[in-house]
Design an enzyme around this catalytic site. Sequence first.
Site, short mmCIF file in Angstrom:
data_model
loop_
_atom_site.label_atom_id
_atom_site.label_comp_id
_atom_site.label_asym_id
_atom_site.label_seq_id
_atom_site.Cartn_x
_atom_site.Cartn_y
_atom_site.Cartn_z
N CYS A 186 81.22 -80.46 67.08
CA CYS A 186 80.83 -81.28 65.92
C CYS A 186 79.30 -81.42 65.92
O CYS A 186 78.63 -80.98 66.87
CB CYS A 186 81.50 -82.65 66.01
SG CYS A 186 80.81 -83.69 67.33
N HIS B 84 83.60 -87.07 73.66
CA HIS B 84 84.09 -85.72 73.38
C HIS B 84 83.96 -84.90 74.65
O HIS B 84 83.09 -85.16 75.50
CB HIS B 84 83.29 -85.08 72.26
CG HIS B 84 83.52 -85.69 70.92
ND1 HIS B 84 83.09 -85.10 69.75
CD2 HIS B 84 84.13 -86.84 70.54
CE1 HIS B 84 83.42 -85.86 68.72
NE2 HIS B 84 84.05 -86.92 69.18
N CYS C 237 77.92 -83.12 69.17
CA CYS C 237 78.00 -82.27 70.36
C CYS C 237 77.05 -81.08 70.27
O CYS C 237 76.40 -80.72 71.26
CB CYS C 237 79.44 -81.82 70.58
SG CYS C 237 80.53 -83.19 71.00
N GLU D 267 82.65 -82.03 75.27
CA GLU D 267 81.32 -81.45 75.48
C GLU D 267 80.35 -82.48 76.06
O GLU D 267 79.61 -82.18 77.00
CB GLU D 267 80.74 -80.91 74.17
CG GLU D 267 81.60 -79.87 73.49
CD GLU D 267 82.53 -80.43 72.41
OE1 GLU D 267 82.70 -79.77 71.39
OE2 GLU D 267 83.09 -81.53 72.62
#
Length: 175
Positions: free
Chosen positions: A95, A65, A98, A67
């Site tokens: 999420c 992801h 993260c 992040e």
Amino acid sequence: MSKDQSVPKDGQDGQDEQYMEIALELAREAFQRGEVPVGAVLVRGEEILARSYNRREALQDATAHAEILALREAGARLGSWRLLGTTLYVTLEPCPMCAGALVQARVSRLVFGARDPKGGAAGTLYNIPGDPRLNHRLVVREGVLQEKCAALLREFFQARRRAGGGADTADTAHT
């Protein structure tokens, strides 16, 4: 959670929008590469430490992801996993994975654009950055360039559905 848990300092609104525009550029790049369009920028003061976008498909890595990749880049650059005094700008609410990584990395502030009603963990479904049971909490500001961020995600998923992208394309935005 309040709409904006932080109290912007003079000029901080403009600075937040400036860095979110950079995150949006990264999200557009992800879109062009067939990745879910989420971009992230990690900043300390006025210095950009890291920039990234989702690369799950390219790397075939469920943890890729925007992040997480930005945290990894900044940690490598600084030679430390502790990212105190930093702000992460991301186009979509993090999420649980993260949000947990932001807490673990000791990021000080999170600024995000659009809420994630199916997976958001910074106030929508969970509030990991503000959970008093954890050893670190972040100041969270949401809704910066919200409509631009949400529109890009909508456009991406509409295109995927039209192309017959499969059942999981309607899942959370990071998937």
